[in-house]
Every structure is written in C-alpha cells, then in structure tokens.
Design a protein around this motif. Structure first.
Motif, PDB file in Angstrom:
ATOM      1  N   HIS A  14       0.836  -1.206   0.000  1.00  0.00           N
ATOM      2  CA  HIS A  14       0.000   0.000   0.000  1.00  0.00           C
ATOM      3  C   HIS A  14       0.864   1.246   0.000  1.00  0.00           C
ATOM      4  O   HIS A  14       1.991   1.244   0.509  1.00  0.00           O
ATOM      5  N   VAL A  16       1.566   4.979   1.431  1.00  0.00           N
ATOM      6  CA  VAL A  16       1.325   5.792   2.638  1.00  0.00           C
ATOM      7  C   VAL A  16       2.146   7.069   2.516  1.00  0.00           C
ATOM      8  O   VAL A  16       3.050   7.174   1.689  1.00  0.00           O
ATOM      9  N   THR A  28      -3.757   4.318   4.503  1.00  0.00           N
ATOM     10  CA  THR A  28      -3.152   4.187   3.185  1.00  0.00           C
ATOM     11  C   THR A  28      -3.915   5.078   2.212  1.00  0.00           C
ATOM     12  O   THR A  28      -4.970   5.622   2.546  1.00  0.00           O
ATOM     13  N   CYS A  54      -4.476   1.981  -4.216  1.00  0.00           N
ATOM     14  CA  CYS A  54      -3.325   2.816  -3.836  1.00  0.00           C
ATOM     15  C   CYS A  54      -2.521   3.199  -5.070  1.00  0.00           C
ATOM     16  O   CYS A  54      -2.082   4.349  -5.212  1.00  0.00           O
TER      17      CYS A  54
END
Length: 89
Positions: A14, A16, A28, A54
């Motif tokens: 993911h 971040v 995320t 993402c």
C-alpha cells in the motif's frame, strides 16, 4: 523527496505518506487504517501484489499515467512516443 512510499500490509503493498514513522497510526491512500510497523518488511512481503486503489491514487498524485496503459497512450509521464508512432505523425 516524493510524498508517498510503499508499505506491505495485510497481503498487499500500500502507499502511505512518506513522512510516517514506526508505530504511527495512519491510513493508506486507499483508506485502510494501519499502524506503521517497527520492523522492516521482509523480502517476501515486498513481493506481495500492489493494491490497485493505492496505485491509482499514487499515479494520479504523481501525474503518472494509469496502468495498464490504453493502446496508443504515450509511454511514461514524459509523453515519450515510440519510434513507430513518431514516424506516423
């Protein structure tokens, strides 16, 4: 420095915020809540598939074309065309 980084979590990689530190609670780019682990991810965890939500949010924020690219789209974010496409213009 880029605004995002990748972090393996719950079977996927993911995106971040890049400035997060260990044990910080965050979300995320796809909205999954997590706590940044203190331990470094393993080599196996880095091989997990990328979260498609993402990836799409990251690409939009960075100005990178979506993946997979549609037929005829310019390759990369710089608009570079293949030699074949250049000769057809």
């Amino acid at each position: 420095m880029r605004p995002f980084r990748w972090l393996p979590h719950d079977g996927r990689r993911h995106a971040v915020n890049a400035d997060l530190v260990a044990l910080e609670q965050a979300a995320t780019l796809c909205g999954v809540e997590l706590v940044v682990p203190a331990a470094r991810p393993t080599k196996l965890e880095w091989c997990w598939p990328t979260c498609s939500d993402c990836d799409a949010a990251w690409r939009a924020a960075e100005g990178i074309l979506p993946f997979p690219r549609q037929e005829g789209a310019a390759s990369g974010s710089r608009g570079v065309r293949s030699k074949t496409a250049q000769h057809q213009v």
